[in-house]
Design an enzyme around this catalytic site. Structure first.
Site, PDB file in Angstrom:
ATOM      1  N   THR A  18     -18.647 -60.601 -75.842  1.00 18.63           N
ATOM      2  CA  THR A  18     -19.849 -61.038 -76.558  1.00 18.63           C
ATOM      3  C   THR A  18     -20.565 -62.142 -75.798  1.00 18.63           C
ATOM      4  OG1 THR A  18     -18.634 -60.619 -78.622  1.00 18.63           O
ATOM      5  CG2 THR A  18     -20.703 -61.817 -78.809  1.00 18.63           C
ATOM      6  N   SER A 120     -16.246 -71.566 -75.299  1.00 21.20           N
ATOM      7  CA  SER A 120     -16.811 -71.981 -76.577  1.00 21.20           C
ATOM      8  C   SER A 120     -15.761 -72.472 -77.562  1.00 21.20           C
ATOM      9  CB  SER A 120     -17.632 -70.834 -77.153  1.00 21.20           C
ATOM     10  OG  SER A 120     -18.331 -71.266 -78.272  1.00 21.20           O
ATOM     11  N   HIS A 121     -15.609 -71.780 -78.678  1.00 21.12           N
ATOM     12  CA  HIS A 121     -14.712 -72.261 -79.734  1.00 21.12           C
ATOM     13  C   HIS A 121     -13.247 -71.919 -79.462  1.00 21.12           C
ATOM     14  CE1 HIS A 121     -15.836 -68.120 -80.615  1.00 21.12           C
ATOM     15  NE2 HIS A 121     -14.619 -67.995 -81.121  1.00 21.12           N
ATOM     16  N   ASP A 284     -19.566 -76.871 -81.913  1.00 17.31           N
ATOM     17  CA  ASP A 284     -18.431 -76.165 -81.322  1.00 17.31           C
ATOM     18  C   ASP A 284     -18.186 -76.619 -79.878  1.00 17.31           C
ATOM     19  OD1 ASP A 284     -20.560 -74.902 -80.044  1.00 17.31           O
ATOM     20  OD2 ASP A 284     -19.559 -72.959 -80.000  1.00 17.31           O
ATOM     21  N   ASP A 286     -18.903 -75.695 -76.812  1.00 16.23           N
ATOM     22  CA  ASP A 286     -19.988 -75.841 -75.831  1.00 16.23           C
ATOM     23  C   ASP A 286     -21.287 -76.293 -76.484  1.00 16.23           C
ATOM     24  OD1 ASP A 286     -20.087 -73.378 -77.123  1.00 16.23           O
ATOM     25  OD2 ASP A 286     -20.980 -72.332 -75.431  1.00 16.23           O
ATOM     26  N   ASP A 288     -23.237 -75.184 -78.738  1.00 17.74           N
ATOM     27  CA  ASP A 288     -24.351 -74.293 -79.080  1.00 17.74           C
ATOM     28  C   ASP A 288     -24.344 -73.895 -80.552  1.00 17.74           C
ATOM     29  OD1 ASP A 288     -22.156 -72.626 -78.863  1.00 17.74           O
ATOM     30  OD2 ASP A 288     -23.127 -71.140 -77.570  1.00 17.74           O
ATOM     31  N   ARG A 289     -23.243 -74.186 -81.265  1.00 14.41           N
ATOM     32  CA  ARG A 289     -23.235 -73.840 -82.686  1.00 14.41           C
ATOM     33  C   ARG A 289     -23.125 -75.085 -83.544  1.00 14.41           C
ATOM     34  NH1 ARG A 289     -19.078 -70.259 -84.126  1.00 14.41           N
ATOM     35  NH2 ARG A 289     -17.904 -70.662 -82.230  1.00 14.41           N
ATOM     36  N   GLU A 370     -27.424 -66.685 -86.347  1.00 14.43           N
ATOM     37  CA  GLU A 370     -26.265 -65.837 -86.586  1.00 14.43           C
ATOM     38  C   GLU A 370     -25.427 -66.460 -87.697  1.00 14.43           C
ATOM     39  OE1 GLU A 370     -24.630 -63.566 -82.990  1.00 14.43           O
ATOM     40  OE2 GLU A 370     -24.785 -65.608 -82.277  1.00 14.43           O
ATOM     41  N   LYS A 383     -28.387 -70.531 -78.490  1.00 15.72           N
ATOM     42  CA  LYS A 383     -28.281 -71.244 -79.743  1.00 15.72           C
ATOM     43  C   LYS A 383     -28.012 -72.703 -79.406  1.00 15.72           C
ATOM     44  CE  LYS A 383     -23.686 -69.121 -80.376  1.00 15.72           C
ATOM     45  NZ  LYS A 383     -23.610 -68.375 -79.122  1.00 15.72           N
TER      46      LYS A 383
HETATM   47  C1  VG1 Z   1     -18.614 -64.739 -81.977  1.00 15.62           C
HETATM   48  C2  VG1 Z   1     -19.655 -64.785 -83.079  1.00 15.62           C
HETATM   49  C3  VG1 Z   1     -21.031 -64.475 -82.517  1.00 15.62           C
HETATM   50  C4  VG1 Z   1     -21.343 -65.458 -81.376  1.00 15.62           C
HETATM   51  C5  VG1 Z   1     -20.233 -65.390 -80.346  1.00 15.62           C
HETATM   52  C6  VG1 Z   1     -20.431 -66.373 -79.221  1.00 15.62           C
HETATM   53  O1  VG1 Z   1     -18.565 -63.437 -81.417  1.00 15.62           O
HETATM   54  O2  VG1 Z   1     -19.334 -63.880 -84.094  1.00 15.62           O
HETATM   55  O3  VG1 Z   1     -21.980 -64.566 -83.537  1.00 15.62           O
HETATM   56  O4  VG1 Z   1     -22.571 -65.143 -80.777  1.00 15.62           O
HETATM   57  O5  VG1 Z   1     -18.972 -65.666 -80.955  1.00 15.62           O
HETATM   58  O6  VG1 Z   1     -20.584 -67.653 -79.714  1.00 15.62           O
HETATM   59  P1  VG1 Z   1     -17.452 -62.349 -81.807  1.00 15.62           P
HETATM   60  O7  VG1 Z   1     -17.701 -61.183 -80.882  1.00 15.62           O
HETATM   61  O8  VG1 Z   1     -16.126 -62.996 -81.619  1.00 15.62           O
HETATM   62  O9  VG1 Z   1     -17.696 -62.019 -83.236  1.00 15.62           O
HETATM   63  V1  VG1 Z   1     -19.941 -68.922 -78.867  1.00 15.62           V
HETATM   64  O10 VG1 Z   1     -20.459 -70.264 -79.559  1.00 15.62           O
HETATM   65  O11 VG1 Z   1     -18.365 -68.514 -78.783  1.00 15.62           O
HETATM   66  O12 VG1 Z   1     -20.589 -68.767 -77.263  1.00 15.62           O
HETATM   67 CO    CO Z   2     -20.314 -71.832 -78.491  1.00 17.93          CO
END
Ligand code: VG1
Ligand code: CO
Length: 550
Positions: A18, A120-121, A284, A286, A288-289, A370, A383
C-alpha cells in the site's frame, strides 16, 4: 574514491505494498537487500520517459522517520545515488524528514523525486520493521505502474553501481561532496513550516495560546515531534511541553505510533481526565496521519474529513472554497453528504494515498481523507498529520467552538455515520486468502438477500478506474451495501510484514438526533454479526474477536 560495479543476485518478494516496501529489519539488513531495491528504482527512473525526465543530473530528496537503520540506509542510498548520475541530494539533517515534509521539499525545490525511509506505524527497532518508498516529482507516492516496474526490475537486477567514498556527516547543515554529487543537508522543518504559514492563520493561533488555550500533541517518539515543537511551541507560543514524546527514537521508545484510541492510550487518558486540555492530537511514525480529540471526545477520521470539508472556507488556505473532495472506499460516506450539500464533486478511490495524486494534480479535489486517521489537501501530495492538527486548531479559533460542539452540530445537520474498523492481525496468510476468495465467490448470490431488517443492494469487489489516466485497479476490497445505506467491507492490509491482517469496516447512517449518542460498537453490533455470518471470521481464524477495534 571510486564508483564500483558489483555483481548481485535478485531477492524474491521486493514488491511494494500500500505504501512502499516494508520488511523486518532482519530482512532489510541482509547484504545488498536495500541496495538491490534502490538500484532497481534508479534503473527504472533512468529508463522512464524522455531524456529530460531521466534521473541523470537531477535532484532527489532523501530522509526518513528516524527509526532503526535509518542512518545506515541513508549512507547506502547516497553512495548509490552518486554512482547513478544523481547531481544533488537534499537530505534532511540526521537523515530526518517526515513524509509530508518530503512532499513539501520536492514541490518547493522542484526536485525530480524523493525517497522516504519509513514503515510508518509499523513497530521500529532491531526487531521491528523498516521501509522505503519513492515519491515522484509532484511530491506524491509513486503510482502503481512505477512500483510494479521497480518490482519487475528487482527480479532481474544483476549489478549495483555504488561509490566507495567515506560516509558523509549527516548532522552538519550545508553542502558536502560525494563523488560528483552534491549533498545538501537541510533543516527538516523549514520548507514544511513555510507551507503551513501559507495555509493557516498563525496570528489567530498565537492569540489562542496567549489566552491559555491548552493543547496536548503526542508525537509518540516518532518523527512528528521536531515539527510540532518548532511550529506549535517555538513559532506559535504554545507552552513548552505541549508536545509530548517529542524526540524521534529508533524504536519509538516502545510506543506503537499508530494514532488510534488503542495505541495512543496515554493521550486518551489525558483527554478524559478532569483537567483535560482543550484539544489533543497524536501522529504516526512518519507524521502523515493524525488523531484529533476534544476534551472527553474522540473524532473519527471520517468525521474529521467531513467537518474539514464543511468548514474549509473558514481557513485562510481554503477561503476560496474547495474544488472537490476524495475519500478512500472504506472511509465513511460522511463527507459525501457534505459534498452533496455544498454541490462539490466527491471521488471514491482505493485505499492508499497514491490514488489521490492524479485527482489533486488535475485540480479535481482539494481535500482527501482515509478512515485510517489520514487527512490531507492539495498543499502537498501526502496525508499530513500536523496540517490536520493546525486545521482543527484554526477551526476552533475561527468558530470559538469546542471540538465536541463542532462535531455534534455537524451530526445534527448532516446526520451521523456510525463507523468502526475491526482489525484481525497476524492471521495465517492462507486462511486470509481463503476467506477473501470464498466471500468473493458468494458475491453474485448476495444482492436481494435479507439480513434482519436490511437487504443487500450491491455486493462487489471494488474496482477503480482512475478518471484522469484511465488506469484500472481491481480487487480493492469486498463491499456489501444495504438498502439503508449501511456498508460492510472486507479487505486485506497491504502494509504488514507478518502473516495477514484482515480489516473489516462497518458503517451505518443515523439521521435521528436522539439516536446519535450510542456507543459505536453497540451501534454497529448487528453489522458485525452480519459480517461474521457472511465470512465466518472466527471459525477461520480461531480468534474470538478483532485484535483492534477503533
Ligand atoms: C494502511 C491504511 C491506509 C494507509 C496505509 C499507509 O494500509 O489502511 O489507509 O494509506 O496504511 O499509511 P493497509 O493496506 O494496511 O490497510 V501509512 O501512514 O502506514 O504510510
Ligand atoms: Co504514516
Amino acid at each position: 574514491m571510486a564508483i564500483q560495479t558489483i555483481p548481485t543476485q535478485p531477492f524474491a518478494g521486493q514488491r511494494p505494498g500500500t505504501s512502499g516496501l516494508r520488511k523486518k529489519v532482519a530482512v532489510f539488513t541482509q547484504p545488498r537487500y536495500l541496495e538491490n531495491f534502490v538500484q532497481a528504482l534508479f534503473d527504472v527512473l533512468h529508463a522512464s520517459g524522455s531524456e529530460a525526465q531521466a534521473l541523470n543530473g537531477q535532484t532527489l530528496v532523501l530522509g526518513g522517520d528516524g527509526r532503526f537503520y535509518n542512518r545506515t540506509a541513508v549512507q547506502i542510498i547516497l553512495k548509490l545515488a552518486a554512482a547513478n548520475g544523481v547531481a544533488r541530494v537534499l537530505l534532511g539533517r540526521s537523515g530526518i524528514l517526515s513524509t509530508p515534509a518530503v512532499s513539501a521539499v520536492i514541490r518547493r525545490r522542484q526536485a525530480f523525486g524523493g525517497i522516504v525511509l519509513s514503515a510508518s506505524h509499523n513497530p521500529g527497532g532491531p526487531e521491528g520493521d523498516f521501509g522505503i518508498k519513492y515519491n515522484a516529482g509532484n511530491g506524491g507516492p509513486a503510482k502503481e505502474t512505477l512500483t510494479e516496474a521497480v518490482y519487475a526490475r528487482t527480479q532481474v537486477v544483476r549489478e549495483l553501481r555504488i561509490s566507495d567514498a567515506p560516509d558523509i556527516d549527516l548532522d552538519r547543515l550545508g553542502l558536502q561532496q560525494l563523488e560528483h554529487m552534491q549533498v545538501d543537508v537541510i533543516d527538516p522543518v523549514t520548507d514544511y513550516a513555510a507551507v503551513m504559514r501559507e495555509l493557516f492563520d498563525f496570528e489567530l493561533l498565537r492569540g489562542m495560546f496567549q489566552r491559555g488555550f491548552r493543547v496536548r500533541v503526542d508525537a509518540m517518539n516518532a518523527v512528528g515531534g521536531p515539527y510540532a515543537r518548532a511550529i506549535l511551541e517555538s513559532e506559535l507560543g504554545a507552552p513548552t511541553g505541549t508536545v509530548v514524546h517529542a524526540e524521534p527514537l529508533e524504536d519509538f521508545g516502545g510506543l506503537h505510533p499508530d494514532p488510534n484510541p488503542v495505541n495512543a492510550e496515554d493521550l486518551i487518558n489525558h483527554m478524559q481526565g478532569l483537567d483535560a486540555p482543550d484539544f489533543g492530537a497524536a501522529m504516526d511514525g512518519d507524521a502523515d496521519r493524525n488523531m484529533v480529540l476534544g476534551r472527553h471526545f474522540v473524532v473519527t477520521p471520517s468525521d474529521s474529513l467531513a467537518l474539514m470539508t464543511a468548514h474549509a472556507r473558514l481557513i485562510p488556505g481554503y477561503q476560496g472554497g474547495l474544488l472537490g473532495v476524495a475519500r478512500s472506499m472504506p472511509t465513511s460516506a460522511a463527507v459525501d453528504r457534505v459534498a452533496r450539500a455544498l454541490d462539490l464533486p466527491c471521488f471514491e478511490t482505493p485505499t492508499g494515498w497514491k490514488f489521490f495524486g492524479n485527482l489533486l494534480d488535475a485540480g479535481c479535489v482539494s481535500l482527501c481523507g482515509e478512515e485510517s486517521y489520514g487527512t490531507g489537501s492539495s498543499h502537498v501530495r501526502e496525508k499530513d498529520g500536523l496540517w490536520a492538527i493546525l486545521f482543527w486548531l484554526n477551526l476552533q479559533g475561527a468558530t470559538g467552538k469546542s471540538v465536541e460542539t463542532l462535531v455534534r452540530e455537524h451530526w445534527r445537520v448532516h446526520g451521523r455515520n456510525y463507523y468502526t474498523r475491526h482489525d484481525y492481525e497476524g492471521i495465517a496468510v492462507d486462511a486470509a486468502n481463503a476467506l477473501m476468495t470464498d466471500v468473493r465467490a458468494e458475491l453474485p448470490a448476495l444482492p436481494g438477500r435479507r439480513f434482519g431488517s436490511r437487504q443487500v443492494v450491491l455486493a462487489d469487489d471494488f474496482s477503480y478506474t482512475d478518471p484522469v489516466d484511465g488506469s484500472v485497479s481491481g480487487q480493492q476490497g469486498i463491499r456489501l451495501m444495504f438498502d439503508d445505506g449501511a456498508r460492510v467491507i472486507f479487505r486485506l492490509s497491504g502494509t504488514g510484514t507478518e502473516g495477514a491482517t484482515l480489516r473489516l469496516y462497518l458503517e451505518r447512517y443515523e439521521a435521528d438526533v436522539a439516536q446519535q449518542d450510542q456507543p459505536v460498537q453497540q451501534a454497529l453490533a448487528e453489522l458485525a454479526a452480519l459480517a461474521e455470518q457472511v465470512a465466518g471470521i472466527r471459525g477461520r481464524t480461531g480468534m474470538t474477536g478483532p485484535t483492534v477495534a477503533t
